[in-house]
Design an enzyme around this catalytic site. Sequence first.
Site, PDB file in Angstrom:
ATOM      1  N   ASN A   7       0.871  -1.166   0.000  1.00 16.48           N
ATOM      2  CA  ASN A   7       0.000   0.000   0.000  1.00 16.48           C
ATOM      3  C   ASN A   7       0.908   1.216   0.000  1.00 16.48           C
ATOM      4  O   ASN A   7       1.449   1.618   1.028  1.00 16.48           O
ATOM      5  CB  ASN A   7      -0.889  -0.036   1.253  1.00 16.48           C
ATOM      6  CG  ASN A   7      -1.866   1.119   1.304  1.00 16.48           C
ATOM      7  OD1 ASN A   7      -1.795   2.045   0.492  1.00 16.48           O
ATOM      8  ND2 ASN A   7      -2.772   1.085   2.251  1.00 16.48           N
ATOM      9  N   ARG A  95      -2.537  -2.087  -3.511  1.00 17.71           N
ATOM     10  CA  ARG A  95      -3.759  -1.325  -3.298  1.00 17.71           C
ATOM     11  C   ARG A  95      -3.733  -0.119  -4.233  1.00 17.71           C
ATOM     12  O   ARG A  95      -2.749   0.626  -4.256  1.00 17.71           O
ATOM     13  CB  ARG A  95      -3.826  -0.840  -1.851  1.00 17.71           C
ATOM     14  CG  ARG A  95      -5.037   0.004  -1.644  1.00 17.71           C
ATOM     15  CD  ARG A  95      -5.063   0.637  -0.294  1.00 17.71           C
ATOM     16  NE  ARG A  95      -6.293   1.393  -0.169  1.00 17.71           N
ATOM     17  CZ  ARG A  95      -6.393   2.520   0.508  1.00 17.71           C
ATOM     18  NH1 ARG A  95      -5.343   3.014   1.142  1.00 17.71           N
ATOM     19  NH2 ARG A  95      -7.541   3.155   0.568  1.00 17.71           N
ATOM     20  N   HIS A 184     -13.402   2.460  -0.221  1.00 17.63           N
ATOM     21  CA  HIS A 184     -13.392   1.404   0.814  1.00 17.63           C
ATOM     22  C   HIS A 184     -13.967   0.099   0.260  1.00 17.63           C
ATOM     23  O   HIS A 184     -14.448  -0.743   1.034  1.00 17.63           O
ATOM     24  CB  HIS A 184     -14.244   1.777   2.050  1.00 17.63           C
ATOM     25  CG  HIS A 184     -13.771   2.972   2.814  1.00 17.63           C
ATOM     26  ND1 HIS A 184     -14.618   3.849   3.419  1.00 17.63           N
ATOM     27  CD2 HIS A 184     -12.517   3.412   3.075  1.00 17.63           C
ATOM     28  CE1 HIS A 184     -13.922   4.795   4.028  1.00 17.63           C
ATOM     29  NE2 HIS A 184     -12.633   4.552   3.827  1.00 17.63           N
ATOM     30  N   ARG A 245     -13.446  15.064   7.651  1.00 19.18           N
ATOM     31  CA  ARG A 245     -14.172  15.384   6.400  1.00 19.18           C
ATOM     32  C   ARG A 245     -15.659  15.576   6.686  1.00 19.18           C
ATOM     33  O   ARG A 245     -16.237  14.848   7.491  1.00 19.18           O
ATOM     34  CB  ARG A 245     -13.990  14.239   5.391  1.00 19.18           C
ATOM     35  CG  ARG A 245     -12.589  14.148   4.854  1.00 19.18           C
ATOM     36  CD  ARG A 245     -12.420  12.958   3.940  1.00 19.18           C
ATOM     37  NE  ARG A 245     -11.565  11.948   4.519  1.00 19.18           N
ATOM     38  CZ  ARG A 245     -11.495  10.695   4.109  1.00 19.18           C
ATOM     39  NH1 ARG A 245     -12.238  10.280   3.100  1.00 19.18           N
ATOM     40  NH2 ARG A 245     -10.685   9.834   4.687  1.00 19.18           N
ATOM     41  N   GLU A 388      -7.945  -5.391   5.344  1.00 14.39           N
ATOM     42  CA  GLU A 388      -7.765  -5.033   3.936  1.00 14.39           C
ATOM     43  C   GLU A 388      -6.576  -5.745   3.311  1.00 14.39           C
ATOM     44  O   GLU A 388      -6.610  -6.094   2.142  1.00 14.39           O
ATOM     45  CB  GLU A 388      -7.686  -3.515   3.785  1.00 14.39           C
ATOM     46  CG  GLU A 388      -9.060  -2.901   4.036  1.00 14.39           C
ATOM     47  CD  GLU A 388      -9.119  -1.394   3.958  1.00 14.39           C
ATOM     48  OE1 GLU A 388      -9.233  -0.879   2.848  1.00 14.39           O
ATOM     49  OE2 GLU A 388      -9.079  -0.735   5.003  1.00 14.39           O
TER      50      GLU A 388
END
Length: 411
Positions: A7, A95, A184, A245, A388
């Site tokens: 990643n 990823r 996601h 956010r 993940e």
Amino acid sequence: MKVLVINSGSSSIKFQLLDMADETVLASGLVERIGEPVSLVKCAMHPGRDGEVLLKREMQIEDHQSGMHQAVELLTDEQRGVVRSRIDIGAIGHRVVHGGEDFHQPTMIDAAVVAAIEKNIPLAPLHNPANLDGIHVALGLFPGIAQVAVFDTAFHQTIPPRAHIYALPYELYERYRIRRYGFHGTSHKYVAGECARLLDKPLSACNLITIHLGNGCSMTAIENGRSIDTTLGMTPLEGLVMGTRSGDIDPALLVFLHRNAGLGIEEIDRLLNTESGLKGICGHNDMRDIHAAIADGDRRAALALDIQTYRNRKYIGAFMAVLGRVDSLVFTAGIGENDAVVRSRSVEGLECFGIQIDPQRNQQRIDGPLRISSQLSSIAVWVIPTNEELAIARETIGVVEAGNNKEMKRR
Ligand code: ADP
């Protein structure tokens, strides 16, 4: 087969090496502060098991190339490494944040795939270039080893136009591909698969609402195993209230801020992405700090929790209406896995829709999937830890095996 998951971020590379024979993690590491005067390389061998060793090095790492070199050196270290040489690694899974409309599934990397990820840079200007750095370096370091791109957006490519086209002039979609992509996806797909297994049903027969609450937050409506709507949009800003956010706001606010507060486009971008959400409301973006502040009588912190859990509840209701029948609700990620208060407040008052949490089960420590709904709840509520890296490794194996099968048929 051993799979290396990479990643690659703008100044960091996270990596994990898994033995897919039994899905154990052989090593898990991080190269951070790439390009700064002092960078850090950390790697845990056999994490969480007997014989765990933590290796740490501080040094100057100029770029991703030398960062990845350091990681490989640690993995293949003669004394403490977990593989003898690079060729013991069977495949690499990368990823990739944005696959745009080009990728509906994980894909074996070749020159055309690299070009398509490049083409999608305008959709993820911070993430895709960093992901590409990792891919370029790994292609150079591991020639001849299968490399697969696993996209955050791919799972959501099944969302139909009525849920992915914004009510803007249609030409904007045609010209700039402005639409909902969702993110996601790897996490939503992984916990959906785990949930189907726990319900003892094929995923293709499950209707689920998966709720990923971490620093970034999103919810997905899954019908017969396929994503049909999700809260994040063209960028990872829409929908739920996140750490920093905003989630949903009236889009005209941007014009208002520009006209009345004199904010320029960069300032508005920063405001919405890094100064809003929980942090914007109460000054804290970590849910643990928010609970501590509430315990000290901080009313803004209480308001932030109230706003976030209300938004969660509102979207659960919306996605129940979208799906009709729902088998299960799944909470996952940092907040979803650890915060009983957020979970119970997010489904408060939904008993009339068949959702009821068992307060005691909800308080239990989570060290694996746990059903937290009561016996009376017609919709099962689960907490399922996301993973993940494992999800990317599984997807990678899937692509490699499908490729091998095709190859065999051709022969
Ligand atoms: P990311 O989106 O960066 O992968 P994570 O899924 O790791 O994030 O979630 C990080 C967030 O999870 C933290 O910001 C914090 O708000 C929350 N979190 C982590 N541990 C706990 C806990 N024990 N209780 C409540 N919230 C937690």
